[in-house]
Design a protein around this motif. Structure first.
Motif, mmCIF file in Angstrom:
data_model
loop_
_atom_site.group_PDB
_atom_site.id
_atom_site.type_symbol
_atom_site.label_atom_id
_atom_site.label_comp_id
_atom_site.label_asym_id
_atom_site.label_seq_id
_atom_site.Cartn_x
_atom_site.Cartn_y
_atom_site.Cartn_z
ATOM 1 N N LYS A 45 0.856 -1.191 0.000
ATOM 2 C CA LYS A 45 0.000 0.000 0.000
ATOM 3 C C LYS A 45 0.885 1.232 0.000
ATOM 4 C CE LYS A 45 -3.836 -2.135 2.429
ATOM 5 N NZ LYS A 45 -4.866 -2.047 3.426
ATOM 6 N N ALA A 46 0.291 2.376 -0.320
ATOM 7 C CA ALA A 46 1.039 3.629 -0.215
ATOM 8 C C ALA A 46 1.416 3.832 1.254
ATOM 9 C CB ALA A 46 0.154 4.778 -0.690
ATOM 10 N N ILE A 47 2.557 4.459 1.495
ATOM 11 C CA ILE A 47 2.975 4.686 2.888
ATOM 12 C C ILE A 47 1.919 5.562 3.562
ATOM 13 C CG2 ILE A 47 4.732 5.756 4.368
ATOM 14 C CD1 ILE A 47 6.839 4.819 2.452
ATOM 15 N N PRO A 48 1.346 5.082 4.679
ATOM 16 C CA PRO A 48 0.260 5.845 5.314
ATOM 17 C C PRO A 48 0.714 7.222 5.764
ATOM 18 C CG PRO A 48 0.444 3.628 6.248
ATOM 19 C CD PRO A 48 1.657 3.844 5.393
ATOM 20 N N ALA A 49 -0.160 8.202 5.582
ATOM 21 C CA ALA A 49 0.164 9.563 6.030
ATOM 22 C C ALA A 49 0.161 9.632 7.557
ATOM 23 C CB ALA A 49 -0.850 10.549 5.452
#
Ligand code: ATP
Length: 213
Positions: A45-49
């Motif tokens: 997944k995209a790196i979580p904000a």
């Protein structure tokens, strides 16, 4: 032997679907406890904000009323992507004589062949796949897992006889909630009106100004 459930996820944020799933597994397998393992850097997944520490804090708040649920932050102490196989290696060293059961939603099972060293997972643990809304009401078993499937009616017994190596499918559907939809709702809606997440988590999100645009 006792069965320990291992529930990995991004938990960005944890929601009532996660909690319902874990309760169903706890009751079905008679697990001694379930360890919630937030990923520091989810590989797919995209790196979580939102930081891993905030996500872990929200897990802790959400599970506080369930003595059989434990937060395990072992993935937060490692550098690089949080590969499940490395977590299993670590936990197996810590827990050599227990049956370990990795718990995943059916959407995750479908993508399992993209996981790092996925064929080795069953060398460390059993796998319990839980139905997820919007996926077929039947497990499409990967060919490499043939001969490993046990009926859910026998899973508690079979899993407890072996430390690892079997798969079962729990055809129970947790509430149709996803972290993505919750993040979208938090960015656009009045924060008091977000359904599907525990009240304490909602307060934490509000106090720390998370997910709001
Ligand atoms: P996102 O929407 O950000 O992709 P998510 O809601 O799928 O997140 P994760 O933390 O990635 O949440 O999920 C961890 C595990 O829990 C995964 O194996 C996923 O399949 C499972 N899971 C999450 N929500 C549900 C649900 N409502 N029903 C069944 N399984 C679920």
């Amino acid at each position: 032997m006792e069965i320990i459930g291992l529930f990995g996820g991004t938990f960005n944020p944890i929601h009532n679907g996660h909690l319902a799933l874990a309760l169903s597994v706890l009751n079905t397998l008679n697990c001694s406890h379930i360890r919630f393992l937030p990923a520091a850097i989810p590989p797919h997944k995209a790196i979580p904000a939102v930081t891993a520490q905030h996500r872990a804090n929200m897990v802790q708040l959400a599970i506080a009323d369930h003595p059989e649920f434990i937060l395990d932050t072992c993935e937060l102490d490692r550098q690089g992507p949080s590969y499940t196989i490395e977590t299993l290696h670590l936990l197996r060293n810590r827990l050599p004589d227990q049956a370990l059961c990795l718990i995943i939603g059916q959407d995750s099972y479908l993508k399992l062949p993209s996981w790092h060293r996925w064929l080795e997972l069953l060398d460390y643990c059993h796998l319990l796949v839980v139905h997820r809304a919007d996926t077929e009401h039947k497990l499409q078993l990967h060919a490499e897992h043939e001969n490993r499937l046990v009926d859910i009616a026998n899973a508690a017994e079979r899993f407890a006889e072996n430390t690892h190596g079997f798969i079962s499918y729990l055809p129970v559907t947790p509430p149709d909630i996803s972290s993505t939809r919750i993040r979208e709702a938090l960015a656009h809606a009045e924060i008091a009106s977000i359904p599907g997440i525990p009240e304490k988590v909602l307060h934490y999100i509000k106090a720390n100004h998370l997910y709001q645009s």
